[in-house]
Scaffold this motif. Sequence first.
Motif, short mmCIF file in Angstrom:
data_model
loop_
_atom_site.label_atom_id
_atom_site.label_comp_id
_atom_site.label_asym_id
_atom_site.label_seq_id
_atom_site.Cartn_x
_atom_site.Cartn_y
_atom_site.Cartn_z
N ALA A 14 -15.84 22.40 29.67
CA ALA A 14 -16.89 23.01 28.85
C ALA A 14 -16.47 23.07 27.38
O ALA A 14 -17.26 22.76 26.48
CB ALA A 14 -17.23 24.40 29.37
N GLU A 15 -15.24 23.45 27.13
CA GLU A 15 -14.74 23.51 25.75
C GLU A 15 -14.72 22.13 25.11
O GLU A 15 -15.12 21.96 23.95
CB GLU A 15 -13.33 24.10 25.74
N GLU A 16 -14.26 21.15 25.87
CA GLU A 16 -14.19 19.78 25.36
C GLU A 16 -15.59 19.24 25.07
O GLU A 16 -15.81 18.57 24.06
CB GLU A 16 -13.46 18.87 26.36
N LEU A 17 -16.54 19.51 25.95
CA LEU A 17 -17.92 19.06 25.74
C LEU A 17 -18.52 19.71 24.51
O LEU A 17 -19.22 19.06 23.73
CB LEU A 17 -18.77 19.35 26.98
N ALA A 18 -18.26 21.00 24.33
CA ALA A 18 -18.79 21.72 23.16
C ALA A 18 -18.26 21.10 21.87
O ALA A 18 -18.99 20.98 20.89
CB ALA A 18 -18.43 23.20 23.24
N ASP A 19 -17.00 20.69 21.88
CA ASP A 19 -16.41 20.05 20.70
C ASP A 19 -16.94 18.64 20.49
O ASP A 19 -17.23 18.23 19.38
CB ASP A 19 -14.88 20.01 20.81
N ALA A 20 -17.05 17.90 21.57
CA ALA A 20 -17.41 16.48 21.48
C ALA A 20 -18.90 16.23 21.29
O ALA A 20 -19.29 15.19 20.75
CB ALA A 20 -16.93 15.75 22.73
N HIS A 21 -19.72 17.16 21.74
CA HIS A 21 -21.17 16.94 21.71
C HIS A 21 -21.88 18.12 21.06
O HIS A 21 -22.73 18.77 21.67
CB HIS A 21 -21.70 16.70 23.13
N GLN A 22 -21.53 18.37 19.82
CA GLN A 22 -22.14 19.47 19.07
C GLN A 22 -23.63 19.20 18.92
O GLN A 22 -24.04 18.09 18.64
CB GLN A 22 -21.47 19.62 17.72
N GLY A 23 -24.42 20.21 19.14
CA GLY A 23 -25.86 20.07 19.02
C GLY A 23 -26.55 19.66 20.31
O GLY A 23 -27.77 19.66 20.38
N ALA A 24 -25.78 19.30 21.32
CA ALA A 24 -26.38 18.91 22.60
C ALA A 24 -26.86 20.17 23.33
O ALA A 24 -26.33 21.26 23.13
CB ALA A 24 -25.36 18.18 23.46
N GLN A 25 -27.87 20.00 24.14
CA GLN A 25 -28.41 21.08 24.95
C GLN A 25 -27.97 20.85 26.40
O GLN A 25 -28.50 19.95 27.05
CB GLN A 25 -29.94 21.11 24.85
N PRO A 26 -27.00 21.61 26.89
CA PRO A 26 -26.46 21.37 28.23
C PRO A 26 -27.50 21.25 29.33
O PRO A 26 -27.36 20.42 30.23
CB PRO A 26 -25.54 22.57 28.46
N PHE A 27 -28.55 22.07 29.28
CA PHE A 27 -29.52 22.06 30.37
C PHE A 27 -30.49 20.88 30.28
O PHE A 27 -31.28 20.66 31.19
CB PHE A 27 -30.28 23.38 30.45
N SER A 28 -30.44 20.12 29.19
CA SER A 28 -31.29 18.94 29.09
C SER A 28 -30.54 17.67 29.51
O SER A 28 -31.12 16.59 29.52
CB SER A 28 -31.82 18.78 27.67
N VAL A 29 -29.28 17.82 29.86
CA VAL A 29 -28.45 16.69 30.28
C VAL A 29 -28.51 16.57 31.80
O VAL A 29 -28.24 17.53 32.52
CB VAL A 29 -26.99 16.89 29.82
N GLU A 42 -11.46 12.59 26.22
CA GLU A 42 -10.04 12.27 26.10
C GLU A 42 -9.22 13.27 26.91
O GLU A 42 -9.41 14.48 26.79
CB GLU A 42 -9.61 12.31 24.64
N GLY A 43 -8.35 12.76 27.75
CA GLY A 43 -7.50 13.62 28.57
C GLY A 43 -8.04 13.85 29.97
O GLY A 43 -7.33 14.39 30.82
N PHE A 44 -9.28 13.45 30.21
CA PHE A 44 -9.85 13.64 31.55
C PHE A 44 -9.31 12.56 32.49
O PHE A 44 -9.31 11.38 32.16
CB PHE A 44 -11.38 13.57 31.53
N GLU A 45 -8.85 13.00 33.65
CA GLU A 45 -8.37 12.08 34.67
C GLU A 45 -8.90 12.54 36.02
O GLU A 45 -8.69 13.68 36.42
CB GLU A 45 -6.84 12.05 34.70
N GLU A 46 -9.59 11.64 36.70
CA GLU A 46 -10.07 11.97 38.04
C GLU A 46 -8.90 11.98 39.01
O GLU A 46 -7.94 11.24 38.83
CB GLU A 46 -11.13 10.96 38.48
N GLN A 47 -9.01 12.83 40.01
CA GLN A 47 -7.99 12.90 41.05
C GLN A 47 -8.67 12.61 42.39
O GLN A 47 -9.77 13.11 42.65
CB GLN A 47 -7.34 14.28 41.08
N GLU A 48 -8.00 11.83 43.20
CA GLU A 48 -8.58 11.44 44.49
C GLU A 48 -9.00 12.62 45.34
O GLU A 48 -10.03 12.59 45.98
CB GLU A 48 -7.57 10.60 45.28
N ASP A 49 -8.20 13.66 45.36
CA ASP A 49 -8.46 14.80 46.24
C ASP A 49 -9.41 15.83 45.62
O ASP A 49 -9.68 16.86 46.22
CB ASP A 49 -7.15 15.47 46.66
#
Length: 77
Positions: A14-29, A42-49
Amino acid sequence: MNDTFHWLDVERIAEELADAHQGAQPFSVSFSELRAMVQELEGFEEQEDHSVNERILEAIQLAWHKELEDLDDNESD
């Protein structure tokens, strides 16, 4: 120090999204758009489990909305 995060790190996402997508409306995504946005952070890595599901995406969306509200409140002070 390992600065990566994954789907269960909802608050961090949530913090990363707020920084990366300023002005976006979360509920419209849409969940498919949200998933792509998170995967591009940046820094996001999916984990199999720890795969993503609708419940996790909803939690991210809510946390992102709250993060934006908190930022707005801090700017008003």
